[in-house]
Design a protein around this motif. Structure first.
Motif, PDB file in Angstrom:
ATOM      1  N   ASN A 105      43.834  34.040  46.607  1.00 25.78           N
ATOM      2  CA  ASN A 105      45.096  33.566  46.008  1.00 25.78           C
ATOM      3  C   ASN A 105      44.953  32.145  45.469  1.00 25.78           C
ATOM      4  O   ASN A 105      45.443  31.816  44.397  1.00 25.78           O
ATOM      5  N   LEU A 106      44.241  31.309  46.232  1.00 23.35           N
ATOM      6  CA  LEU A 106      44.032  29.930  45.774  1.00 23.35           C
ATOM      7  C   LEU A 106      43.124  29.903  44.547  1.00 23.35           C
ATOM      8  O   LEU A 106      43.331  29.122  43.622  1.00 23.35           O
ATOM      9  N   LEU A 107      42.119  30.791  44.514  1.00 19.44           N
ATOM     10  CA  LEU A 107      41.241  30.877  43.339  1.00 19.44           C
ATOM     11  C   LEU A 107      42.083  31.175  42.108  1.00 19.44           C
ATOM     12  O   LEU A 107      42.008  30.493  41.081  1.00 19.44           O
ATOM     13  N   ARG A 108      42.977  32.184  42.241  1.00 25.48           N
ATOM     14  CA  ARG A 108      43.854  32.570  41.120  1.00 25.48           C
ATOM     15  C   ARG A 108      44.749  31.380  40.735  1.00 25.48           C
ATOM     16  O   ARG A 108      44.970  31.102  39.560  1.00 25.48           O
ATOM     17  N   LEU A 109      45.210  30.673  41.720  1.00 25.55           N
ATOM     18  CA  LEU A 109      46.111  29.544  41.465  1.00 25.55           C
ATOM     19  C   LEU A 109      45.395  28.429  40.707  1.00 25.55           C
ATOM     20  O   LEU A 109      45.914  27.893  39.725  1.00 25.55           O
ATOM     21  N   TYR A 110      44.157  28.115  41.123  1.00 23.37           N
ATOM     22  CA  TYR A 110      43.433  27.005  40.482  1.00 23.37           C
ATOM     23  C   TYR A 110      42.886  27.403  39.114  1.00 23.37           C
ATOM     24  O   TYR A 110      42.626  26.553  38.278  1.00 23.37           O
ATOM     25  N   ILE A 111      42.723  28.694  38.865  1.00 23.48           N
ATOM     26  CA  ILE A 111      42.350  29.121  37.505  1.00 23.48           C
ATOM     27  C   ILE A 111      43.484  28.770  36.549  1.00 23.48           C
ATOM     28  O   ILE A 111      43.287  28.409  35.404  1.00 23.48           O
ATOM     29  N   ASP A 112      44.706  28.858  37.076  1.00 21.22           N
ATOM     30  CA  ASP A 112      45.877  28.274  36.393  1.00 21.22           C
ATOM     31  C   ASP A 112      46.098  28.869  35.005  1.00 21.22           C
ATOM     32  O   ASP A 112      46.277  28.166  34.020  1.00 21.22           O
ATOM     33  N   GLN A 113      46.057  30.194  34.938  1.00 17.44           N
ATOM     34  CA  GLN A 113      46.277  30.834  33.634  1.00 17.44           C
ATOM     35  C   GLN A 113      47.056  32.122  33.849  1.00 17.44           C
ATOM     36  O   GLN A 113      46.494  33.081  34.371  1.00 17.44           O
ATOM     37  N   PRO A 114      48.367  32.139  33.551  1.00 19.89           N
ATOM     38  CA  PRO A 114      49.163  33.348  33.821  1.00 19.89           C
ATOM     39  C   PRO A 114      48.499  34.579  33.215  1.00 19.89           C
ATOM     40  O   PRO A 114      48.033  34.544  32.075  1.00 19.89           O
ATOM     41  N   GLY A 115      48.465  35.627  33.984  1.00 22.71           N
ATOM     42  CA  GLY A 115      47.844  36.850  33.499  1.00 22.71           C
ATOM     43  C   GLY A 115      48.270  38.032  34.342  1.00 22.71           C
ATOM     44  O   GLY A 115      48.990  37.876  35.335  1.00 22.71           O
ATOM     45  N   TYR A 116      47.751  39.196  33.965  1.00 24.74           N
ATOM     46  CA  TYR A 116      48.167  40.436  34.613  1.00 24.74           C
ATOM     47  C   TYR A 116      47.927  40.411  36.122  1.00 24.74           C
ATOM     48  O   TYR A 116      48.658  41.003  36.902  1.00 24.74           O
ATOM     49  N   VAL A 117      46.905  39.643  36.556  1.00 27.70           N
ATOM     50  CA  VAL A 117      46.595  39.647  37.990  1.00 27.70           C
ATOM     51  C   VAL A 117      47.759  39.115  38.804  1.00 27.70           C
ATOM     52  O   VAL A 117      47.979  39.509  39.946  1.00 27.70           O
ATOM     53  N   ASP A 118      48.535  38.197  38.190  1.00 23.49           N
ATOM     54  CA  ASP A 118      49.672  37.626  38.937  1.00 23.49           C
ATOM     55  C   ASP A 118      50.697  38.699  39.249  1.00 23.49           C
ATOM     56  O   ASP A 118      51.209  38.794  40.357  1.00 23.49           O
ATOM     57  N   LEU A 119      51.016  39.519  38.263  1.00 28.33           N
ATOM     58  CA  LEU A 119      52.004  40.572  38.510  1.00 28.33           C
ATOM     59  C   LEU A 119      51.445  41.635  39.461  1.00 28.33           C
ATOM     60  O   LEU A 119      52.145  42.174  40.310  1.00 28.33           O
ATOM     61  N   HIS A 120      50.146  41.894  39.347  1.00 25.62           N
ATOM     62  CA  HIS A 120      49.529  42.905  40.214  1.00 25.62           C
ATOM     63  C   HIS A 120      49.681  42.491  41.673  1.00 25.62           C
ATOM     64  O   HIS A 120      50.182  43.250  42.504  1.00 25.62           O
ATOM     65  N   TRP A 121      49.278  41.239  41.981  1.00 25.12           N
ATOM     66  CA  TRP A 121      49.295  40.788  43.382  1.00 25.12           C
ATOM     67  C   TRP A 121      50.673  40.306  43.823  1.00 25.12           C
ATOM     68  O   TRP A 121      51.047  40.468  44.986  1.00 25.12           O
ATOM     69  N   VAL A 122      51.425  39.676  42.907  1.00 25.56           N
ATOM     70  CA  VAL A 122      52.671  39.017  43.322  1.00 25.56           C
ATOM     71  C   VAL A 122      53.856  39.964  43.332  1.00 25.56           C
ATOM     72  O   VAL A 122      54.821  39.747  44.049  1.00 25.56           O
ATOM     73  N   MET A 123      53.783  41.065  42.535  1.00 20.32           N
ATOM     74  CA  MET A 123      54.949  41.964  42.458  1.00 20.32           C
ATOM     75  C   MET A 123      54.626  43.435  42.686  1.00 20.32           C
ATOM     76  O   MET A 123      55.320  44.100  43.460  1.00 20.32           O
ATOM     77  N   PHE A 124      53.591  43.967  42.015  1.00 18.57           N
ATOM     78  CA  PHE A 124      53.285  45.411  42.124  1.00 18.57           C
ATOM     79  C   PHE A 124      52.940  45.764  43.572  1.00 18.57           C
ATOM     80  O   PHE A 124      53.546  46.654  44.176  1.00 18.57           O
TER      81      PHE A 124
END
Ligand SMILES: CC/C=C\C/C=C\C/C=C\C/C=C\C/C=C\C/C=C\CCCCC(=O)SCCNC(=O)CCNC(=O)[C@H](O)C(C)(C)COP(=O)(O)OP(=O)(O)OC[C@H]1O[C@@H](n2cnc3c(N)ncnc32)[C@H](O)[C@@H]1OP(=O)(O)O
Ligand SMILES: Cc1cc2nc3c(=O)[nH]c(=O)nc-3n(C[C@H](O)[C@H](O)[C@H](O)COP(=O)(O)OP(=O)(O)OC[C@H]3O[C@@H](n4cnc5c(N)ncnc54)[C@H](O)[C@@H]3O)c2cc1C
Length: 624
Positions: A67-86
């Protein structure tokens, strides 16, 4: 101070490791992001997400690290919806069996999911959604359909070009009766060649505010033409449809349908504190470097951070970043506690969780968006450059005022909760939790000012009581005025602007209270608690415009840079020539300028066709 900000030494260690992992990997570079076309940016997002997954598997990263890796990449993308909502939607609304089936694939990225609720015609009003899911007992299937243009699914992140599956929210119709909105898992695209499945028209909704930023996300549009899915793809934890087509509601509140939104609103408060702290870090560090105007006697120019106007504009944001961080840590505890209670069918704190997540998401994201925009101005002309990092930070975080619930709509939900509480207090019921102060109604409604001396304004108990009295008086005043209206509903509608203000006052009381409670904990580090006490004072007093603030700003100024260094952001994550740790701003600005594609040639494209003829013609005319 790093530990106070991060929450623990472990959190500091993990964050440092993940931030450095991202900063040191050239695939995750982001300094040219605002110079890419939308298609290049989208492809860059796909590349980064794939590389992040590869690194996650190679390094056996934990969920926290990933999650921190995704956060520091700092670029909204499909992975956010996959992990954060789906994934959370299936966890919250799927049966054990459905979770086992779908989460096994989702965790392995064998499928990519999104959360498809909002439509072209409805977003705030979930009960107004038009997509239908009609049960066909002859085939044991649901027929998913978009009956009108306005029922087109519109906005879901990742829906446009990436997601293979979605949790789709639709009106469940069986035996000719409409049972309202329920969640359904749908496959959208072939897992062989990614083409949309029959009956599904799908695409991106187009460019969004700002360059770079959220344009990396393929928010999509989808229309369904009688697409059939098996009955067991209705998420059946909250309700079921039997093989014969009978609708059976389980013994849980129907509001659990909204559970994913409560979860995300809770995470957004932490996101807001992070976004605000990034903007403040840039503005404070730049304010310490930037010098403008000196003493008349030709002395050295003055750091702009020393100007009282700069401090009165900037230090409340510094205090707010810490305030939102601490209330976000508390909210995460509240959400976890409510979720555990739900497991044992204890729904007693669900209304409080809804009110707190809705209210805090609203107040923190609105304040953060306004603050990032002001930080851009606090940096003068250079704050307007993409290389300052501020325009993109603003563009990525502005939509948080809207997504996961429009902020005014959410504050009206808080107001509804407050009016119910005032009514219960009037009938003798003792309020608990974040509304417990309303039980002190006699004292708070009549209390003389508890602050009489200047020093009183730094007494946490006095400050808390001032905020309690303010919130209670606004709520009671609304309730009294509503009671004079022809009906409760008319009164609520007429008073809605005042109700929104009362809701904000209640939420600000929560934020101040949690900051004060944080200061009652053991806080590591010499002098850290004293600095946080000053920031708590600034946060509270700037909301009620107190003359004590000037002295507090002067006391914070010597430690301002240390207080933003405590956020512990790498230059990569900050992404700002103005906020660099080494302060080498001017050479960084100069270097960044030459990266712009416009500087690839000294004579610009278009000169021969459009500029030279104009200049030559004007020159000729001038010689006539
Ligand atoms: C995407 C990536 C972004 C950035 C990435 C950048 C960098 C990457 C790094 C990090 C990012 C990490 C995470 C990103 C974090 C966030 C971003 C992720 C996703 C963002 C994408 C956005 C997704 C969406 O927007 S999803 C759609 C959201 N939609 C909404 O919120 C709709 C709002 N509307 C509603 O909730 C409801 O319609 C309503 C509440 C307004 C009305 O409900 P209803 O019609 O039922 O009527 P009421 O009568 O008001 O309510 C009836 C009773 O129910 C109670 N109630 C209502 N809601 C709830 C609830 N949620 N829980 C509990 N109870 C609820 C209400 O109180 C009433 O009760 P009462 O007792 O009768 O009074
Ligand atoms: C960047 C971004 C990403 C998104 N991602 C997703 C996603 O992944 N999945 C998804 O399902 N959705 C997503 N959304 C949609 C988002 O959830 C909705 O836009 C949001 O819920 C607001 O709803 P709306 O657009 O209908 O606004 P509206 O409700 O139409 O708001 C318009 C105005 O009307 C006002 N208003 C509305 N109702 C009332 C009322 N009762 N009283 C007073 N004022 C009112 C609002 O305050 C606002 O000022 C995304 C949106 C954005 C911007």
């Amino acid at each position: 101070m790093k530990v106070a900000w991060a929450g623990s030494r472990h959190a500091v260690e993990v964050a440092d490791r993940m931030a450095c992992l991202v900063a040191s990997d050239p695939v995750f570079r982001k300094d040219t992001r605002t110079m890419l076309s939308r298609k290049e940016l989208f492809k860059d997002t796909l590349k980064k997400a794939a590389h992040a997954w590869k690194r996650t598997v190679e390094l056996h990263l934990t969920e926290e690290e990933a999650n921190l890796l995704r956060l520091y990449i700092d670029q909204p993308g499909y992975v956010d919806l996959h992990w954060v909502m789906f994934v959370p939607a299936i966890k919250g609304q799927g049966t054990e069996e459905q979770q086992k089936k779908w989460l096994t694939m989702a965790y392995k990225f064998q499928i990519i999911g999104t959360y498809a609720q909002t439509e072209l015609g409805h977003g705030s009003n979930v009960q107004g959604l038009e997509t239908t899911a009609t049960f066909d007992p002859s085939t044991d299937e649901f027929i998913m359909h978009s009956p009108t243009l306005t029922s087109s699914k519109w906005w879901p992140g990742g829906l446009g070009k990436t997601s293979t599956h979605a949790v789709v929210y639709a009106r469940l119709i069986t035996e000719g009766k409409d049972y309202g909105i329920h969640g359904f898992i749908m496959q959208l695209r072939s897992l062989d060649d990614h083409s949309p499945l029959p009956g599904i028209t799908i695409g991106d909704i187009g460019g969004k505010f700002g360059s770079g930023a959220y344009n990396s996300m393929d928010n999509g549009v989808m229309r369904l033409d009688h697409v059939r899915i098996p009955r067991d793809q209705m998420l059946m934890r909250l309700a079921q449809v039997t093989r014969e087509g009978k609708y059976v509601h389980s013994d849980v509140p129907k509001q659990l349908l909204y559970g994913t939104m409560v979860y995300v609103r809770q995470t957004i408060v932490a996101d807001a504190s992070r976004a605000l702290s990034r903007a403040v870090c840039i503005a404070v560090r730049y304010g310490a470097i930037r010098k403008q105007f000196g003493s008349k006697a030709g002395g050295p120019e003055t750091q702009v951070l020393n100007y009282k106007t700069q401090q009165s504009r900037l230090f409340p944001f510094l205090a707010s970043a810490y305030a939102f961080r601490f209330v976000g840590q508390w909210l995460k505890w509240l959400y976890t506690d409510v979720t555990q209670k739900l497991e044992s069918k204890d729904f007693s704190t669900l209304p409080e969780a809804h009110a707190c997540t809705a209210g805090l998401k609203s107040v923190t994201t609105s304040a953060t968006a306004d603050a990032i925009e002001e930080c851009q101005k606090l940096c003068g002309g250079h704050g307007y450059l993409n290389s300052s990092g501020l325009p993109e930070l603003f563009a990525v975080n502005l939509p948080a005022c809207t997504y996961e619930g429009d902020n005014v709509v959410l504050l009206l939900q808080v107001a509804r909760f407050l009016m119910k509480t005032v009514s219960q207090v009037a009938s003798g019921k003792q309020p608990v939790g974040t509304t417990a102060y309303m039980g002190n109604i006699q004292h708070l409604m009549q209390c003389k000012s508890v602050v009489n001396t200047v020093e009183d304004w730094l007494n946490p108990a006095a400050i808390k009581e001032v905020f309690e009295a303010r919130a209670l008086r606004m709520a009671v005043n609304c309730a009294q005025n509503i009671s004079k209206a022809p009906s409760q509903e008319e009164g609520f509608s007429e008073l809605s602007p005042d109700l929104v203000e009362a809701a904000v006052a209640h939420v600000q009381l929560i934020i101040v209270t949690k900051f004060i409670e944080k200061l009652q904990e053991d806080i590591l580090g010499h002098g850290v608690k004293e600095q946080l006490q000053k920031l708590c004072g600034i946060y509270a007093l700037h909301l009620i415009h107190n003359e004590r603030l000037g002295k507090l700003y002067a006391q914070v100024r010597p430690n301002a840079v240390a207080l933003v260094d405590a956020f512990d952001y790498t230059d990569h994550y900050l992404g700002s020539a103005l906020g660099r740790y080494d302060g080498d701003v001017y050479s960084a600005l100069y270097k960044e300028a030459w990266k712009d594609p416009l500087n690839e040639t000294v004579v610009p494209d278009g000169y021969q066709e459009h500029l030279r003829p104009l200049l030559k013609q004007q020159l000729k005319l001038s010689r006539l």
